[in-house]
Design an enzyme around this catalytic site. Structure first.
Site, PDB file in Angstrom:
ATOM      1  N   GLU A 209     -49.299 -61.853  27.774  1.00  0.00           N
ATOM      2  CA  GLU A 209     -49.799 -60.500  28.040  1.00  0.00           C
ATOM      3  C   GLU A 209     -50.588 -59.954  26.865  1.00  0.00           C
ATOM      4  O   GLU A 209     -50.837 -58.747  26.771  1.00  0.00           O
ATOM      5  CB  GLU A 209     -48.630 -59.573  28.394  1.00  0.00           C
ATOM      6  N   LYS A 342     -44.283 -52.837  40.817  1.00  0.00           N
ATOM      7  CA  LYS A 342     -45.179 -53.993  40.867  1.00  0.00           C
ATOM      8  C   LYS A 342     -45.472 -54.286  42.339  1.00  0.00           C
ATOM      9  O   LYS A 342     -44.542 -54.606  43.101  1.00  0.00           O
ATOM     10  CB  LYS A 342     -44.515 -55.201  40.228  1.00  0.00           C
TER      11      LYS A 342
END
Ligand code: PGA
Ligand code: ZN
Length: 429
Positions: A209, A342
């Site tokens: 990330e 999400k």
């Protein structure tokens, strides 16, 4: 009133995500020319209760990670059922997608197939109305730029198991606008690279990330280095910038204990882990903790919430998996006070919007989140603004699959104005 835009053609293909793994891209074309495209993300530290993404499992094709079956489900099963339908009837479209799948976890046709269509339809509907996605999705809600929660140091499954805890993140709480928050974050990120180098650690290589992935001695050292970087950046820890953690504890929980093996080599009970986190919260400017307990350790979550729930934001990710039933149980049992959102954990836009609404109604803070496997698709930036969620977690300020979202938020800020910003609200306020 805009005329109804009818779906004329839906086409899916296999593309690659930020880890080079295949994922599903879907395009929706409407009569009259409106068009929408979406690419589905994919997690690495996934929760057991998430909707299922379909992978081909043929070892000779992308090591089993191909998504050609999901692509074919879009093209041959789902698309024919939607041709001619009003593209803006999102709820009805998503219901049809769920019905055609017929399973509770979308495992038959694949949550990746279903979410691809669901999001591409929203993009096409916005295009048909000639408005940006965030405006289309906002409906009559007040759009707000979110405060970013930004990855500084990565561990766990995102950086080769160097640390037990997964994310050490920055919360630029002193920022008065989104762009200021982003600039403060970049300052700290750069200062952290220099800080790591000065301490003899790798300060350049990044994890999935975009956070740095140094091999530190223990988890707490990551917090100490992050605080040092905030100071080096000329900011006041706890005033201008604070920290957040994603413990992602599901991934080191076995047989009732939390095994901190990458670093300190000890196993903790839920109570001991909660006490450790409480100790950190008193010692460091940590304002938010995600997955402080494992996905099915509801008892541990009750303990954690009683110890820390009035002091810091406690976010459930693997715990809630953007699933309304699990969020409802959390609310009923008074567990956590925030919900990570999400899209691909649940699999349709409508269900995601419903969970955000459910959280907001109960006073739980929704944090819109990317996955560790991402693409240039920036839908979540628009989703965060449209729902007024208040916070977004995208990863670090490196790697373009992350910047695609941060930059989209800059574009939206230009339209909405800097004052349309969700400043940090202390827990309990
Ligand atoms: P994932 O990680 O996308 O690999 O699940 C993100 C998170 O745990 O928040
Ligand atoms: Zn998480």
């Amino acid at each position: 009133m805009t005329a109804t835009a009818r779906i004329e053609r839906i086409h899916a293909r296999q593309v690659l995500d930020s880890r080079g793994h295949p994922t599903v891209e879907v395009e929706v074309h409407c009569q009259g020319g409106a068009f929408g495209r979406a690419i589905v993300p994919s997690g690495a530290s996934t929760g057991k209760h998430e909707a299922r993404e379909l992978r081909d499992g043929e070892a000779e094709h992308f090591g089993g990670k191909g998504v050609l079956r999901a692509v074919s489900h879009v093209n041959t099963v789902l698309a024919p059922a939607l041709l001619g339908r009003d593209v803006s009837a999102q709820r009805a479209i998503d219901r049809t997608l769920c019905e055609l799948d017929g399973t509770p976890d979308k495992s038959r046709l694949g949550a990746n197939a279903i979410l691809g269509i669901s999001l591409a339809c929203a993009h096409a509907a916005a295009d048909a109305q000639g408005v940006p996605l965030w405006r289309y999705l906002a409906d009559d809600r007040q759009p707000l730029l979110p405060l970013p929660m930004v990855n500084l140091i990565s561990g766990g499954l995102h950086a080769g198991g160097n640390l037990d805890f997964q994310d050490f993140l920055l919360l630029p709480i002193g920022a008065r606008s989104y762009s200021e928050a982003l600039e403060m974050t970049v300052r700290v990120y750069r200062a952290l690279a220099a800080t790591l180098a000065r301490h003899g650690f790798e300060g350049v290589l990044v994890g999935d990330e975009g956070g740095f992935g140094p091999k530190l001695q223990h988890n707490e050292q990551a917090v100490q280095l992050a605080v040092e970087a905030i100071e080096k950046a000329g900011l006041r820890p706890g005033h201008d910038a604070a920290l957040a953690l994603d413990v992602a504890s599901t991934h080191f929980y076995r047989n009732g204990s939390y095994h901190l093996h990458s670093t300190v080599g000890v196993s903790l009970t839920a109570k001991e882990l909660a006490d450790t986190l409480l100790h950190w919260v008193t010692k460091y400017p940590i304002l938010s903790i995600e997955d402080g307990m494992a996905e099915d350790d509801w008892e541990g979550w009750v303990k954690l919430t009683s110890v820390l729930g009035k002091k810091v934001q406690l976010i459930g990710d693997d715990l809630f998996v953007t699933n309304p039933e699990r969020v409802k149980r959390g609310i009923a049992e008074g567990v956590a006070n925030g919900v990570l959102i999400k899209l691909n954990q649940i699999g349709t836009l409508t269900e995601t919007l419903d969970v955000i609404h459910l959280a907001q109604q109960a006073g739980y803070r929704p944090v819109i989140s990317a996955r560790s496997g991402e693409t240039e698709d920036a839908t979540i930036a628009d989703l965060a603004v449209a729902t007024g969620a208040g916070q977004i977690k995208i990863g670090s300020v490196a790697r373009s699959e992350r910047l695609a979202k941060y930059n989209q938020l800059l574009r939206i800020e230009e339209e909405l104005g800097k004052e349309a910003f969700a400043a940090w609200r202390p827990v309990g306020s």
